[in-house]
Design an enzyme around this catalytic site. Structure first.
Site, mmCIF file in Angstrom:
data_model
loop_
_atom_site.group_PDB
_atom_site.id
_atom_site.type_symbol
_atom_site.label_atom_id
_atom_site.label_comp_id
_atom_site.label_asym_id
_atom_site.label_seq_id
_atom_site.Cartn_x
_atom_site.Cartn_y
_atom_site.Cartn_z
ATOM 1 C CB ILE A 41 -28.908 -33.077 -7.776
ATOM 2 C CG1 ILE A 41 -28.771 -33.336 -9.285
ATOM 3 C CG2 ILE A 41 -27.899 -32.032 -7.328
ATOM 4 C CD1 ILE A 41 -27.399 -33.775 -9.721
ATOM 5 C CE LYS A 51 -26.667 -27.680 3.104
ATOM 6 N NZ LYS A 51 -26.207 -27.874 1.737
ATOM 7 N N GLY A 182 -21.325 -16.336 -9.521
ATOM 8 C CA GLY A 182 -22.670 -16.538 -8.998
ATOM 9 C C GLY A 182 -22.648 -16.649 -7.492
ATOM 10 C CB ILE A 186 -24.694 -23.404 -5.241
ATOM 11 C CG1 ILE A 186 -25.910 -24.332 -5.136
ATOM 12 C CG2 ILE A 186 -23.482 -24.183 -5.745
ATOM 13 C CD1 ILE A 186 -26.395 -24.891 -6.449
ATOM 14 N N GLY A 272 -26.886 -20.818 -11.716
ATOM 15 C CA GLY A 272 -28.278 -21.256 -11.709
ATOM 16 C C GLY A 272 -28.441 -22.640 -12.298
ATOM 17 C CB VAL A 273 -30.462 -25.362 -11.877
ATOM 18 C CG1 VAL A 273 -29.416 -25.523 -10.789
ATOM 19 C CG2 VAL A 273 -31.787 -24.881 -11.276
ATOM 20 C CG ASP A 313 -34.971 -28.781 -8.639
ATOM 21 O OD1 ASP A 313 -35.739 -28.285 -7.790
ATOM 22 O OD2 ASP A 313 -33.780 -29.068 -8.397
ATOM 23 C CB ALA A 321 -34.380 -30.930 -1.588
ATOM 24 C CG HIS A 446 -33.429 -17.924 29.722
ATOM 25 N ND1 HIS A 446 -32.845 -16.996 28.887
ATOM 26 C CD2 HIS A 446 -32.672 -17.969 30.849
ATOM 27 C CE1 HIS A 446 -31.783 -16.490 29.488
ATOM 28 N NE2 HIS A 446 -31.653 -17.056 30.684
#
Length: 467
Positions: A41, A51, A182, A186, A272-273, A313, A321, A446
């Site tokens: 996934i 992204k 939710g 995500i 959720g998952v 997962d 991940a 800096h």
């Protein structure tokens, strides 16, 4: 005749393919089995393609709302939604092909198909029609089948009107309005993406704040930013049901004891998952499950069957991940007998890639107080950072939480520019049990955004120079 392996890995996501490569490096004859493209996934429908979408939104947002601050005049600014989606898909395709090349380079066998355990040492492989096409035997088996979006009956996902994150990143047309149920990472990322492109976005979250796992100050800061953008937010709100009626979805919610109906073209369910444990022969074999995930010994990731392991997962939270990859490496190193140090689950960075970005590691302020610590807390706002001023991203802050007794870093929370990159320094510091003094006395270049970390640590002890 079955091919014989030292390690067979079921699932080719960030846990599975990384475990396979590390296993090959350690001299194991390895096979990885997955019915889809490698990368899982994350590379196909999660981390990487989202992204890409968020970068498109960030650029458009910058040019539309802030270009004049940089002395740049833009006329006729527009975007092509389908090209934005195509860029995301193209990037995903290239990344997954690179993973296939890595598997080949490391001389790992790759079988495309659906694997099912038929014994503690054998996996049968089936094609999409259910026909058996192969079988392998292996001394050790690692299950890395991942997770999928969680569904509830009150929100009947049809993948057309009520969608998941997979459909949200591949819609044929931009919706005029979108309700997101939710407000975890995500939900928040898609809220930012679609809002910037002009979709009317509404977020519904049952907890008190959006990004409820983050420090409350961070969540509240992001909520203010989102509201300024025009995103409507309902927190402490229960979704009673979602119904498709014609070309719209009606969502019934309960807020402060009152029922309301919200209407939208699309609804994204991001609640959720749940682990992918069905159909792999686990229950028939007797592999122990817990709350729809595989139960393992977190020291070596072995299941209740000797020689069968599970990572990522499918074994439960945190569903990240980088956690799956770390577990995969740890698992095969334990099999090799290298006895690596256990993964410290209290030192896992979490990142949300909206704008402003959010990242954290360790305890929130509330959690640290709940655990009985006396605290020293330091904050440094980006609005007084020279680098943040120069790049035009001054919103947000760094917040560091120290144990007052020993000065040890307990937690770090960042909202603002490049937060998801800056958190790595603090994750390393925390893993080495760094104190406030370690951070303060480390000379930071800096002008950089990372100076804000040093200044936040100094602020906790009244030594900050620039605030």
């Amino acid at each position: 005749m079955n091919k014989q392996y030292d390690i067979a890995i079921l699932g080719g996501g960030p846990g599975g393919y990384v475990a396979a490569i590390r296993a090959a490096q350690l001299g194991f004859k390895t096979v990885v089995i997955d019915k889809d493209n490698l990368g899982g996934i994350c590379l196909n429908w999660g981390c990487i393609p989202t992204k890409s979408l968020l970068k498109n939104a960030e650029i458009f947002d910058l040019m539309k709302n802030h270009s004049t601050e940089f002395g740049i005049s833009v006329q006729g600014l527009s975007f092509d939604f389908n090209k934005i989606i195509k860029r995301s898909r193209d990037i995903s395709d290239r990344i997954t092909k690179n993973v296939e090349l890595l598997i080949k380079k490391n001389k790992i066998d790759r079988i495309r198909g659906f694997g099912k355990l038929v014994s503690k040492n054998q996996i049968d492989i089936f094609d999409s029609t259910g026909k058996k096409i192969d079988s392998v035997s292996s001394e050790k088996i690692i299950i890395a089948t991942g997770a999928r979006p969680k569904f509830v009956p009150a929100i009947p996902v049809d993948k057309k009107n009520i969608i998941t994150s997979t459909e949200a990143m591949n819609l044929p047309a931009q919706p005029k309005d979108l309700i997101i149920i939710g407000a975890g990472a995500i939900g928040v990322e898609f809220a930012y993406f679609y809002n910037v492109l002009g979709t009317k976005v509404t977020i519904i979250e049952m907890m008190e704040n959006i990004l409820p796992v983050e420090d409350k100050e961070v969540s509240e800061t992001l909520e203010k930013n989102f509201k300024k953008r025009g995103i409507e937010i309902y927190t402490s709100t229960k979704v009673e049901k979602a119904e498709v009626k014609g070309n719209e979805v009606i969502v019934t919610i309960e807020k402060d004891g009152k029922k309301l109906e919200l209407k939208s073209e699309k609804v994204l369910c991001a609640i959720g998952v749940t682990g992918n444990v069905e159909g792999f022969g686990l229950e028939e074999l007797g592999v122990e499950l817990y709350k729809n995930h595989i139960k393992v010994n977190k020291n070596n990731y072995e299941t209740n069957f000797s020689g069968i392991y599970a990572i990522g997962d499918v074994i439960g939270p945190p569903w990240l991940a980088h956690v799956a990859s770390a577990e995969g490496i740890h698992c095969v190193e334990m099999i090799k007998g290298k006895n690596p140090n256990p993964i410290d689950y209290n030192n896992i960075p979490g990142c949300t890639y909206c704008n402003p970005q959010v990242a954290s590691v360790g305890m929130t302020e509330a959690k640290a107080r709940e655990n009985g610590y006396e605290l020293k807390i330091g904050k440094f706002p980006f609005m007084v950072s020279g680098k943040a001023f120069a790049v035009g991203e001054r919103e947000g802050f760094v917040k560091l939480i120290f144990d007052a007794k020993y000065g040890e870093l307990l937690g770090a929370h960042i909202i603002g520019p490049e937060a998801t990159e800056l958190i790595a320094e603090l994750t390393l510091a925390k893993s080495m049990e760094a104190t406030f003094e370690t951070i303060i006395k480390t000379v930071h270049a800096h002008p950089t955004l990372s100076e804000s970390i040093m200044e936040a640590a100094a602020n906790a002890y009244g030594e900050s120079i620039h605030i």
